[in-house]
Design an enzyme around this catalytic site. Sequence first.
Site, PDB file in Angstrom:
ATOM      1  N   ARG A 237      41.526  46.537  32.369  1.00  0.00           N
ATOM      2  CA  ARG A 237      40.548  45.615  31.788  1.00  0.00           C
ATOM      3  C   ARG A 237      41.329  44.556  31.025  1.00  0.00           C
ATOM      4  O   ARG A 237      42.345  44.865  30.372  1.00  0.00           O
ATOM      5  CB  ARG A 237      39.620  46.351  30.812  1.00  0.00           C
ATOM      6  CG  ARG A 237      38.620  47.295  31.466  1.00  0.00           C
ATOM      7  CD  ARG A 237      37.547  46.563  32.287  1.00  0.00           C
ATOM      8  NE  ARG A 237      36.533  47.435  32.809  1.00  0.00           N
ATOM      9  CZ  ARG A 237      36.551  48.001  34.018  1.00  0.00           C
ATOM     10  NH1 ARG A 237      37.556  47.781  34.846  1.00  0.00           N
ATOM     11  NH2 ARG A 237      35.546  48.773  34.419  1.00  0.00           N
ATOM     12  N   GLU A 266      35.186  37.417  32.259  1.00  0.00           N
ATOM     13  CA  GLU A 266      35.056  37.397  33.719  1.00  0.00           C
ATOM     14  C   GLU A 266      33.680  36.883  34.107  1.00  0.00           C
ATOM     15  O   GLU A 266      32.691  37.297  33.478  1.00  0.00           O
ATOM     16  CB  GLU A 266      35.275  38.803  34.285  1.00  0.00           C
ATOM     17  CG  GLU A 266      36.699  39.279  34.053  1.00  0.00           C
ATOM     18  CD  GLU A 266      37.000  40.652  34.655  1.00  0.00           C
ATOM     19  OE1 GLU A 266      36.186  41.177  35.437  1.00  0.00           O
ATOM     20  OE2 GLU A 266      38.067  41.193  34.322  1.00  0.00           O
ATOM     21  N   HIS A 285      38.893  40.488  40.012  1.00  0.00           N
ATOM     22  CA  HIS A 285      38.482  41.885  39.769  1.00  0.00           C
ATOM     23  C   HIS A 285      38.101  42.545  41.116  1.00  0.00           C
ATOM     24  O   HIS A 285      36.974  43.031  41.279  1.00  0.00           O
ATOM     25  CB  HIS A 285      37.312  41.947  38.775  1.00  0.00           C
ATOM     26  CG  HIS A 285      37.196  43.290  38.082  1.00  0.00           C
ATOM     27  ND1 HIS A 285      36.807  43.441  36.781  1.00  0.00           N
ATOM     28  CD2 HIS A 285      37.413  44.552  38.537  1.00  0.00           C
ATOM     29  CE1 HIS A 285      36.788  44.722  36.458  1.00  0.00           C
ATOM     30  NE2 HIS A 285      37.150  45.417  37.518  1.00  0.00           N
TER      31      HIS A 285
HETATM   32  C1  DGY Z   1      35.500  50.004  37.925  1.00  0.00           C
HETATM   33  O1  DGY Z   1      34.932  50.743  38.741  1.00  0.00           O
HETATM   34  O2  DGY Z   1      35.453  50.179  36.713  1.00  0.00           O
HETATM   35  C2  DGY Z   1      36.242  48.871  38.501  1.00  0.00           C
HETATM   36  O3  DGY Z   1      36.849  48.090  37.544  1.00  0.00           O
HETATM   37  C3  DGY Z   1      35.316  48.056  39.359  1.00  0.00           C
HETATM   38  O4  DGY Z   1      36.061  47.505  40.382  1.00  0.00           O
END
Ligand code: DGY
Length: 327
Positions: A237, A266, A285
């Site tokens: 993240r 984002e 992402h």
């Molecule tokens: C998640 O599943 O948390 C991922 O970041 C999504 O792609």
Amino acid sequence: MKKKVIHYKALSPALTARLDEAFDLEYVDVKAPGGEARLRERLPEAQGLLGSSYKLTPELLDLAPRLEAIASVSVGFDSYDLPYLERRGILLCNTPDVLTESVADAAFALLLATARRIVELADWVRAGQWQASLGEAHFGCDVHGKTLGLVGMGRIGQAIARRAHLGFGMQVNYTAHAAKPEVDERFGARFLPLPELLASCDFLCITVPLSNETHHLLGAAELARLPAHAILINVSRGPVIDEAALIAALQEGRLRGAGLDVFDREPVAPDSPLLQLPNVVPTPHLGSATRETREAMARCAVDNLLAALGGQRPANLVNPQAWTRRE
Ligand code: DGY
């Protein structure tokens, strides 16, 4: 009477049919004009919610007094207010495991693309600038045989370590809550405290989940410990790294480059300085974004919701306290 379920993520026909059979199902496209207002209107009836990439704030969930369970189509659950859900006894489920290998592939794609300057040089070829064989100014750096530092050695960290060690002959170092002897044995890995890990890396890859503990885990001081030839990869993240400090380190040449799948905000702002830097490979992402994996994640979320609303403990329960509270 069937329980009321709202999904705010589109699902394949097969998965829609499974939910439709068990529940009074409704789809609300929260991203469409008027979508959020429609969700607010429907929340008072909802007993189950399924979706992702949309923040279900306490203010919103207060509108759903009958809510029993949320099935998130994601492994990460940093956008949910866990104490709030626990207070209300609302079950939260996620989708671990099914995305592990895809996210590890994406991390490696970013690592290779950044080290070998794939995106930058592909753009250069497209711009008609390839008129002679490459010289020093366009050389990248080797990946094989180098040292990879992993911040986090969970499922995704281990899948990356496997690729690095068995595929690329890399030395894998890592930091985690505790050493993992089975990982050390399988991948010749070394557990190190964060400051030593940083100093040891040619590549650093972030895989820890975002929490209060990991927010800005990598600030200016930590980034300064990385060697100037190091490349940073983030598939976790954005806020695990202090983005302003990262931008400064990249702009001042204190890091060779970065492959970033996640950002503070984002979608990333089009005028972010990160997008101006040729040594940054930014991706939207996309860690789990393959057809197969996204369908597997949605299937997992559907299974979780069927169990949770059917009175069974779901396989992927994030907040077991809420389950205990129910009993
Ligand atoms: C998640 O599943 O948390 C991922 O970041 C999504 O792609």
